[in-house]
Write an enzyme that holds these catalytic residues in place. Sequence first.
Site, short mmCIF file in Angstrom:
data_model
loop_
_atom_site.label_atom_id
_atom_site.label_comp_id
_atom_site.label_asym_id
_atom_site.label_seq_id
_atom_site.Cartn_x
_atom_site.Cartn_y
_atom_site.Cartn_z
N HIS A 55 -1.43 7.17 3.51
CA HIS A 55 0.03 7.06 3.55
C HIS A 55 0.63 8.21 2.75
CE1 HIS A 55 -0.42 3.36 5.54
NE2 HIS A 55 -0.03 2.50 4.62
N CYS A 59 0.81 -1.22 0.00
CA CYS A 59 0.00 0.00 0.00
C CYS A 59 0.84 1.27 0.00
CB CYS A 59 -0.96 0.00 1.18
SG CYS A 59 -0.20 -0.31 2.78
#
Length: 361
Positions: free
Chosen positions: A251, A158
């Site tokens: 993120h 991810c």
Amino acid sequence: MTQKLRAGIVGGTGMVGQRFIELLNGHPWFEVTTIAASTRSAGKTYEESVQGRWKLATPMPDAVKNIMVLDAANVEEVAGQVDFIFCAVDMTKSEIQALEEAYAKTGTPVISNNSAHRWTPDIPMVIPEINPQHIEVIEAQRRRLGTSTGFIAVKPNCSIQSYVPALHALLDFKPTQVVASTYQAISGAGKNFTDWPEMLDNVIPYIGGEEEKSEQEPLRIWGSVNNGEIVKASSPIITTQCIRVPVLDGHMATVFASFENKPPKDEILARWANFKGRPQELGLPSAPKQFITYFQEDNRPQTKLDREIERGMGVSVGRLREDSIYDYKFVGLSHNTLRGAAGGAVLIAELLKAEGYIQAK
């Protein structure tokens, strides 16, 4: 499409499994008909199995509440009820590899959120806008597994989705060195602040295994297909540091990059603004219309403001400027459980359906 494909979720009670449930609710092509999990949850309704453990802000869809959860280990039973599965289980690497191959050998396509098969040579690891051509290795994989319809395709780590798309748009300029520091949300560990209170007012400068994945997986994505296998690229050289920060979702990456042929800044911005991939060409249901969005403001992208861009499937970039050591530096942001996990896997399934690899049994 007149009839939706039957989707199963193996590992449906965890956080990523819950995201699959949320994203597939009302999906135009797919319908969740089967949910499987560990023996602890098997035999209960889905609502009973996640009682007190539903981690998303949106409520559990009514359509799945009364689905009886099956034992994920009963491969034939699960496979007999679906056209394909999403897999997001919490098991050892060898256990996951064996389980996913068992499902594939029943003739069932497996779209995996797990890392276990990311380096299996004939299994494609796909960001659909970047390396859709890698799905051609599925034919070689099917021959190895002895199936004409089953296969495994995996979603990459991810964290790399926050910076690899921005670099991919500039591959023509041949990036040579990349330094990336990622600031990763706690949902990447399958947790929220209720079950990880230690993260409040805290930063942890280590995430097990993450730096190796962040340095190596982009090279596989940029690799080439050779004799039914994916051969990773040899450049650029990437070094990373991965840090856990007190953020629920999203993120972020700070990136420094040098190029063999340094592009002008306005060309970089144009490449980002105009970048489109196969999902945009095909008009896939989960595809963002604008894959990469650049913010001119000095204080953007911000996690809280921008992680949901394009329904969480877009990538945000900002603060592009020249650097005193490298050619350029910039900041990237992606939603880790949408673009980075369940949403990215759904987009892979849509690509594979559109390209004829997933069909009704």
